[in-house]
Scaffold this active site. Sequence first.
Site, PDB file in Angstrom:
ATOM      1  N   CYS A   1       0.859  -1.181   0.000  1.00 45.52           N
ATOM      2  CA  CYS A   1       0.000   0.000   0.000  1.00 45.52           C
ATOM      3  C   CYS A   1       0.897   1.233   0.000  1.00 45.52           C
ATOM      4  O   CYS A   1       1.448   1.607   1.020  1.00 45.52           O
ATOM      5  CB  CYS A   1      -0.899   0.001   1.232  1.00 45.52           C
ATOM      6  SG  CYS A   1      -1.950   1.431   1.340  1.00 45.52           S
ATOM      7  N   LEU A   2       1.071   1.803  -1.182  1.00 43.80           N
ATOM      8  CA  LEU A   2       1.931   2.976  -1.295  1.00 43.80           C
ATOM      9  C   LEU A   2       1.349   3.872  -2.376  1.00 43.80           C
ATOM     10  O   LEU A   2       1.027   3.412  -3.470  1.00 43.80           O
ATOM     11  CB  LEU A   2       3.360   2.535  -1.657  1.00 43.80           C
ATOM     12  CG  LEU A   2       4.405   3.637  -1.750  1.00 43.80           C
ATOM     13  CD1 LEU A   2       4.572   4.351  -0.421  1.00 43.80           C
ATOM     14  CD2 LEU A   2       5.744   3.068  -2.183  1.00 43.80           C
TER      15      LEU A   2
END
Lengths: 220, 367
Positions: A88-89
Amino acid sequence: MDARLRRVNKEIADCKNDKTSHISIDLVDNSPFHLRGSFDGPEGTPYEGGRFEVDIVIPDSYPFQPVKMRFITRVYHPNVSSASGAICLDILKDAWSPVLTLKSTLISLQSLLCSPEPRDPQDAEVAKHYMTSKESFEDTARYWTQIYAGGPGKDGKSAVQKGGVKDEIAMAGLNKAHVDQFEALGFDRSKVIDVLRRMNYRGANIANINDDRVVEELLK
Amino acid sequence: MQPNVVSLSESDSVQDPTDFPPSSIAPGLRDLDDSLRCPICRELYTAPVTLSCGHCYCSLCIRNSLSSKAECPICRQNASEVHIRKNPAMESVVKSWASGRDFILGLLKPQEDHRTSPSVDSQGKASNTQPDSPSKKRKRTTDDTLTSAAGERKLTPGISKAQVQCPMCNQTVPERTINQHLDSGCQSYLSEASSSGTRGQQKEQWSKVFGNSGITHRNKDKGKAKEKEKEKDGDPDGLSDVDPLPKVSYNVLKDKLIQEYLTEHGLPTNGGRDACIARHQKWVMLFNANLDRSPANRQSLDQLKRELKKWEEAQQTRKHSVTDVVAYQKEHKSEFERLKEEARRRIPDKTSNSAAASGIIVIDDDE
């Protein structure tokens, strides 16, 4: 030759020429659009000393669409799925910019390991662990780094002195005494670990969890 | 795995700033080469333009980028196509650099050999225009690994002496039969029969475009861009004083109108609505990017059309999916087997590896 292939070629060459960043990119099969990157765990974090591998898939419309990246090495981190390695970036999603490269993206992953963002988690259980007790979280992350990424572990090799028993509990980031306590009630060990992990039975949070609730969960 | 990467990046004549020695040997040159490259495609700028924030890109690159996200890729300041400004000064710098680049590399060559490894044949290759810095050892021989890696979509500009590319359909044709091939309307005398049903139809459409491009222009008697078209007819290669094409909001347009837009520019109208929209969008992008070049460097409309066709073909190859699953499985059976074998080997490997690495750990589920 199309622009995408030319750019990818340059990026691979760029990583090969850069000896200081310790970031490498290798081909997985014959396609230049499926790669494997790896980088060192950042210093001063529980990931120090480990080597982390990332699966890279370059989409058709690269560089106008973000690369697809996923950890191959298992990582204990709030923004990385502990099961699938999904990351999750923001820059891998809507904050992507075509001037970002494979190298700069891998460096961003490296700095993601430095600064977890538990309020926007990929792995909710790990994030809860982080919020409850940072110290315990770091122990577990260090342990994972040691097992999966070849890290040195807490104070050298001593973390694993107790052999196989230690393993599962440390992996889940739990306290051995707590596991023993419920195991003594006649429950299967792995089940106890699973339930306690899901309930985030750690640190200050233990006061919020009634023993009866744990037993209830165990009986389900 | 390692050697593969080497062959990938070396077999190809991709130029990049590391062709130049580091600043300790040749101060500034590597940075200079780097700063004359578009941050999106990493090539020397083609039709450089700047946004209102001052950042510079190839016109086509930034138009592509803005179509997916309306911001400057570097500083993320809001931007749109109206902010694009030509940068003719940069264009002429890049042009000069592109022509002088190989010469400078040639000058650097003997010096570098001398400094790093005098044993590498330093006498014969001094005038070699290709940079073979000993540290990088770029092979110039065309390796087949690349061709296979890039897939069949790689368009070959000149294949071998006996083979030529047909100017009409872009297919490979034996040189001695090229005239018969052209006479047949690009239908026969191909090197290899490659055109399938829809592709063939598309070819036909496209070859019409190239065959009659002049006529299509002259036949125009309606449409808003009539005057512009006339100018193009009078000056097909110069494209002087042509206004950029406006953006079109396709959603509100009927299929018929979109097709009209395409015919207006002498483009084929085959394929569905989506294909037509995509084609027109790309055309607008190519056309406007071309206008950002200085008049002397502009491409002719035919060149642009060829570019558009190339792009469309690449799109199609990419979309290619497995149609005959059974045949595909048969064909790649050995590969599947190998992968399965590898995967099987990996499973027990991992556990024993981690056990060995930690020395004492025994993973025992029974306990």
